[in-house]
Design an enzyme around this catalytic site. Structure first.
Site, PDB file in Angstrom:
ATOM      1  N   THR A   1      -6.396  -1.535  -7.770  1.00 19.61           N
ATOM      2  CA  THR A   1      -5.774  -0.857  -8.916  1.00 19.61           C
ATOM      3  C   THR A   1      -4.613  -1.738  -9.380  1.00 19.61           C
ATOM      4  O   THR A   1      -3.461  -1.464  -9.045  1.00 19.61           O
ATOM      5  CB  THR A   1      -5.266   0.548  -8.530  1.00 19.61           C
ATOM      6  OG1 THR A   1      -4.581   0.458  -7.269  1.00 19.61           O
ATOM      7  CG2 THR A   1      -6.377   1.556  -8.422  1.00 19.61           C
TER       8      THR A   1
ATOM      9  N   THR B   1      -4.598   3.014  -4.040  1.00 23.72           N
ATOM     10  CA  THR B   1      -3.322   3.516  -4.532  1.00 23.72           C
ATOM     11  C   THR B   1      -3.443   3.715  -6.039  1.00 23.72           C
ATOM     12  O   THR B   1      -3.808   2.784  -6.759  1.00 23.72           O
ATOM     13  CB  THR B   1      -2.215   2.500  -4.219  1.00 23.72           C
ATOM     14  OG1 THR B   1      -2.256   2.221  -2.822  1.00 23.72           O
ATOM     15  CG2 THR B   1      -0.855   3.017  -4.612  1.00 23.72           C
TER      16      THR B   1
ATOM     17  N   LYS C   1       2.150   8.313  -1.823  1.00 24.56           N
ATOM     18  CA  LYS C   1       1.900   6.886  -1.606  1.00 24.56           C
ATOM     19  C   LYS C   1       2.788   6.032  -2.519  1.00 24.56           C
ATOM     20  O   LYS C   1       3.378   5.032  -2.096  1.00 24.56           O
ATOM     21  CB  LYS C   1       0.421   6.577  -1.848  1.00 24.56           C
ATOM     22  CG  LYS C   1       0.083   5.118  -1.992  1.00 24.56           C
ATOM     23  CD  LYS C   1       0.392   4.343  -0.704  1.00 24.56           C
ATOM     24  CE  LYS C   1       0.409   2.859  -0.963  1.00 24.56           C
ATOM     25  NZ  LYS C   1      -0.477   2.119  -0.149  1.00 24.56           N
TER      26      LYS C   1
ATOM     27  N   HIS D   1      25.350   1.613  10.825  1.00 28.25           N
ATOM     28  CA  HIS D   1      25.607   3.033  10.537  1.00 28.25           C
ATOM     29  C   HIS D   1      24.304   3.797  10.780  1.00 28.25           C
ATOM     30  O   HIS D   1      23.231   3.329  10.382  1.00 28.25           O
ATOM     31  CB  HIS D   1      26.045   3.184   9.072  1.00 28.25           C
ATOM     32  CG  HIS D   1      26.466   4.576   8.715  1.00 28.25           C
ATOM     33  ND1 HIS D   1      25.565   5.601   8.597  1.00 28.25           N
ATOM     34  CD2 HIS D   1      27.695   5.109   8.476  1.00 28.25           C
ATOM     35  CE1 HIS D   1      26.217   6.711   8.291  1.00 28.25           C
ATOM     36  NE2 HIS D   1      27.513   6.435   8.210  1.00 28.25           N
TER      37      HIS D   1
ATOM     38  N   ARG E   1      22.868   6.185   9.439  1.00 26.36           N
ATOM     39  CA  ARG E   1      22.057   6.674   8.313  1.00 26.36           C
ATOM     40  C   ARG E   1      21.869   5.625   7.225  1.00 26.36           C
ATOM     41  O   ARG E   1      21.587   5.957   6.083  1.00 26.36           O
ATOM     42  CB  ARG E   1      22.702   7.951   7.736  1.00 26.36           C
ATOM     43  CG  ARG E   1      22.507   9.173   8.638  1.00 26.36           C
ATOM     44  CD  ARG E   1      23.210  10.413   8.135  1.00 26.36           C
ATOM     45  NE  ARG E   1      24.657  10.286   8.159  1.00 26.36           N
ATOM     46  CZ  ARG E   1      25.406  10.389   9.257  1.00 26.36           C
ATOM     47  NH1 ARG E   1      24.838  10.638  10.408  1.00 26.36           N
ATOM     48  NH2 ARG E   1      26.717  10.251   9.205  1.00 26.36           N
TER      49      ARG E   1
ATOM     50  N   CYS F   1       0.985  -4.598  -3.863  1.00 25.55           N
ATOM     51  CA  CYS F   1       1.337  -3.194  -3.633  1.00 25.55           C
ATOM     52  C   CYS F   1       2.754  -2.895  -4.105  1.00 25.55           C
ATOM     53  O   CYS F   1       2.956  -2.165  -5.062  1.00 25.55           O
ATOM     54  CB  CYS F   1       1.228  -2.874  -2.148  1.00 25.55           C
ATOM     55  SG  CYS F   1      -0.331  -3.407  -1.459  1.00 25.55           S
TER      56      CYS F   1
ATOM     57  N   LYS G   1       4.195 -13.182   1.748  1.00 20.29           N
ATOM     58  CA  LYS G   1       5.126 -12.823   2.833  1.00 20.29           C
ATOM     59  C   LYS G   1       4.740 -13.583   4.090  1.00 20.29           C
ATOM     60  O   LYS G   1       3.757 -14.337   4.089  1.00 20.29           O
ATOM     61  CB  LYS G   1       5.138 -11.319   3.079  1.00 20.29           C
ATOM     62  CG  LYS G   1       3.847 -10.761   3.663  1.00 20.29           C
ATOM     63  CD  LYS G   1       4.081  -9.307   4.050  1.00 20.29           C
ATOM     64  CE  LYS G   1       2.869  -8.731   4.760  1.00 20.29           C
ATOM     65  NZ  LYS G   1       3.091  -7.372   5.222  1.00 20.29           N
TER      66      LYS G   1
END
Ligand code: SAJ
Length: 429
Positions: free
Chosen positions: A83, A120, A206, A244, A246, A260, A317
């Protein structure tokens, strides 16, 4: 065990087909590319993914995985086709492959069969695009005559076979029976948890996953630019901020590639343009990184015209051989456009010349992809070969100590400090 027809034998469909066959299902793999079918018929694959060759060979040898040019009658159909996006400024989803896959399944669809879209897709695709095509072609109704669900793929290239089995899955049905029947099929090979919802929610889930990553990387990239401007090392600052409980900022880099993360946010923007300024801005930030890298190299060298540059890494990557939609290619284009002579190397793609051979007379080495193999480069071997001892690291991957000891000046994307790194700074006290 079911007879399952997998339409689309790419990075997603082929692993699913192989895993389904190893779980005992009888699988028909369908693709429009004759090369893919010929390879599969011989028990081979044209995709490089750890463990996939062996699993495909086993499936074919067992007789439970066969190749076919057209969908054949089956109890379940899985659509796993690309897609992509189309257009330059306002990118829109190109659903041609999804529509063609659904068209090809419709004539063999029978009452009670299950169709699952794994690709996707923009919100509404399963119910409003795939459903009506199947209904028109089969004369059956989605939800009544046949079952229809979306189960978005979540696998990370490079770790596909593990994630296919161990990741949690989200399954959205056009009705409850569709979701539950799809869950039963996935339960035969998925060890993660399976969550049921409606088809459009599953589509958005997604897209949220990949958009979250894109926006987070854009933030990291923006911090890299800010840090350089301020004379700070973004990598160290991000690492410290991530202490941290969070906070989890991702890594800056030369841009976001692949089919993607740089694509899926556009499906959300396309579905709700008025409400997505943040997602749109993030795409722009990430898309601007290749030019930023070229500017950084120009700064280091005092201009690009006539410079001889060796780029390390062409894939999108680390540790994969996939060069599609790679920001590295864009960096190279910018460098060449500015008059540099660029020599390309990629440790994952078969090459004629070694880094050492390419480095002869180079003004600068630019690391674009953090392939594991580049950790083993020996800067002391390269130092006597190059014209200038300059190296630019866009991934914070190369050892500052080793490269500076060998005499190189190492410039890192996002690192604005003038002094060399102080070992131990940033580590817990
Ligand atoms: N990148 C950065 N900084 C980071 C992480 C990644 O610049 O901190 C860059 C990479 O270098 C690469 C791009 O982003 O160019 C995408 O790489 P990735 O490893 O983040 O993702 P993909 O495209 O290989 O796979 C993603 C995964 N999605 C998520 O992690 C949420 C995968 O699980 C999906 O199945 C896949 O997209 C997909 O097919 O949608």
């Amino acid at each position: 065990m079911a007879r399952v027809c997998v339409v689309g034998l790419g990075y997603v469909g082929l692993p699913i087909a192989a895993v389904l066959s190893s779980a005992g299902h009888s699988v028909i793999g369908v693709d429009t590319n004759p090369r893919v079918l010929e390879a599969l018929a011989r028990g081979c694959t044209i995709i490089r993914e750890p463990g996939l060759d062996t699993l495909v060979a086993q499936g074919v040898a067992s007789g439970r995985l066969v190749a076919c040019a057209r969908p054949q009658p089956a109890e379940a159909f899985i659509l796993a086709v690309p897609t992509p996006v189309r257009g330059l400024a306002n990118k829109r989803a190109d659903l041609r492959f999804v529509a063609a896959a659904a068209e090809s399944v419709a004539p063999v669809l029978k009452r009670g069969n299950l169709v699952i879209l794994e690709s996707t897709s923009p919100p509404g695709t399963t119910a409003e695009v795939v459903g009506p095509i199947l209904e028109r072609g089969s004369g059956l109704q989605a939800g009544q005559g046949f079952l229809l669900a979306h189960c978005p793929e979540r696998i990370l290239p490079g770790n596909v076979l593990h994630e296919l089995v161990h990741n949690d899955r989200v399954i959205g049905g056009v009705d409850r029976a569709s979701a539950e029947t799809a869950r039963d099929l996935y339960a035969s090979f998925v060890q993660g948890e399976v969550f049921l919802t409606d088809a459009t929610t599953a589509e958005l889930v997604k897209l949220m996953e990949n958009t979250y990553r894109d926006v987070n990387i854009a933030l990291a990239n923006e911090f890299a630019l800010v840090a350089r401007h301020l004379g700070v090392n973004a990598w160290e600052a991000i690492e410290l901020a991530n202490r941290h409980p969070r906070v989890q900022i991702l890594r800056p880099g030369p841009g976001v590639g692949g089919h993607c993360i740089a694509v899926d946010p556009w499906f959300v923007v396309g579905a709700a343009p008025r409400f997505t300024p943040l997602i749109t801005a993030s795409r722009a930030v990430n898309d601007a990184m290749p030019l930023h890298v070229a500017d950084l190299v120009a700064d280091v060298l005092g201009g690009l015209a006539g410079r001889r540059i060796v780029t390390l890494g062409m894939t999108y990557k680390a540790n994969v051989d996939d060069t599609r939609e790679s920001p590295a290619a864009e960096v190279v284009e910018h460098l060449q456009h500015a008059g540099a002579e660029v020599r390309l190397h990629d440790a994952m793609v078969a090459a004629d010349l070694s880094v050492e051979e390419l480095a002869v007379g180079a003004d600068c080495l630019v690391l674009l992809v953090d392939h594991q193999a580049y950790a083993d480069l020996d800067p002391s071997m390269l130092a006597p070969l190059v014209r200038r001892l300059e190296v630019v690291d866009t991934r914070n991957f190369l050892s500052v100590e080793r490269w500076t000891e060998a005499g190189f000046r190492l410039t890192r994307l996002g690192d604005g400090r003038r002094r060399a790194a102080i070992p131990g700074v940033g580590a817990p006290a």
